[in-house]
Design an enzyme around this catalytic site. Sequence first.
Site, PDB file in Angstrom:
ATOM      1  NE  ARG A 150      -3.561  -2.393   3.048  1.00 39.32           N
ATOM      2  CZ  ARG A 150      -3.118  -3.437   3.506  1.00 39.32           C
ATOM      3  NH1 ARG A 150      -2.023  -3.531   3.646  1.00 39.32           N
ATOM      4  NH2 ARG A 150      -4.348  -4.440   3.093  1.00 39.32           N
ATOM      5  CG  HIS A 191      -4.824   0.750  -3.570  1.00 40.54           C
ATOM      6  ND1 HIS A 191      -3.974   0.601  -2.576  1.00 40.54           N
ATOM      7  CD2 HIS A 191      -5.911   1.399  -2.787  1.00 40.54           C
ATOM      8  CE1 HIS A 191      -4.516   0.881  -1.410  1.00 40.54           C
ATOM      9  NE2 HIS A 191      -5.187   1.082  -1.783  1.00 40.54           N
ATOM     10  NE  ARG A 234      -2.923  -3.435  -1.789  1.00 37.10           N
ATOM     11  CZ  ARG A 234      -2.803  -4.022  -0.931  1.00 37.10           C
ATOM     12  NH1 ARG A 234      -1.360  -4.582  -0.792  1.00 37.10           N
ATOM     13  NH2 ARG A 234      -3.636  -4.243   0.404  1.00 37.10           N
ATOM     14  CG  HIS A 258      -6.101  -8.135   0.357  1.00 35.38           C
ATOM     15  ND1 HIS A 258      -6.431  -8.670  -0.065  1.00 35.38           N
ATOM     16  CD2 HIS A 258      -5.903  -7.630   0.214  1.00 35.38           C
ATOM     17  CE1 HIS A 258      -6.545  -7.568  -1.607  1.00 35.38           C
ATOM     18  NE2 HIS A 258      -5.879  -6.585  -0.457  1.00 35.38           N
ATOM     19  CE1 TYR A 287      -6.677  -6.001  -7.344  1.00 37.79           C
ATOM     20  CE2 TYR A 287      -6.357  -7.682  -5.367  1.00 37.79           C
ATOM     21  CZ  TYR A 287      -6.223  -6.155  -6.037  1.00 37.79           C
ATOM     22  OH  TYR A 287      -5.706  -4.990  -5.557  1.00 37.79           O
TER      23      TYR A 287
END
Length: 303
Positions: A155, A249, A252, A275, A284
């Site tokens: 992050r 993000h 990321r 996560h 994703y």
Amino acid sequence: MTGLLSAHNAQVLDAFLEVLYLEKGLSDNTLSAYQTDLRQLCRFLTQQDAAFSLVDITDTDIRAYLSHRQANNVSARSTARALSSLKTFIKYCLSEKIRDDDPLRHIKPPKVAVSLPDSLTEAQVESLLAAPDTALAVGQRDKAMLEVLYATGLRVTELVGLRLDQMSLLQGVVRVIGKGNKERLVPLGEPAIEALTLFLQQGRHELLKHSSDVVFPSTRGTQMTRQTFWHRIKHYAMVAGIQVHLSPHTLRHAFATHLLNHGADLRVVQLLLGHSDLSTTQIYTHVASERLTHIIESHHPRG
């Protein structure tokens, strides 16, 4: 200033947020979001009943608030977040024996459409990584930051807050302090290690104005803000001619999407991203599937 918030409700909220901070280690941004959501709820229900008490909220109160939000065209995503904040508060009340029932048990959150994050193609990432001028100290720093971000999926807040003792270039890993103060080890990869080595040996000393353990100091020698770093990324996107809308993000997302596109296991990606819930990572797979569908439609003779 509590506005329409009664002293009692303000006191209850403060106690709740203090528990989240001390026991859960949540970030200031997360705590602020909880506070905003619950204050808005209190203000609305206090307008309906001046004696409203948050700890005694009923399902009728909640339904009235949901109807109010719907009538004012508040997005389903925002309302779902508000309900999530209330759910956390109710769990706190139950654990502290403040109440013994759950007013949310018959309330269904609004359906929120899956939002696919913007990402970059591998070619766009390569162009972005090549954009900084490494003849300059700032360029060396920015090159290293971009390489680390893409190599690790950190992050942005985790990236700008990195300290020297969190990295081991010899072992090729970075120790990340993520949400909830949870630690994870993430491999760096050779390109990131090379960029970091160059910056740590040359450019960092030029940027530092005093002793500091911040890995990526600003031009003032202090810890860079996430907003400043994002301005730098937007600048390099312009240099590289990248037209994709960038968010804090984007790299990321690219990290996770490209890993999955190349066959990485979803649980491995979950661990690397930090996560706590696999369902958060699963978005994703939608991104990767959408990319594959686009490729087939574009290149298959019967696509």
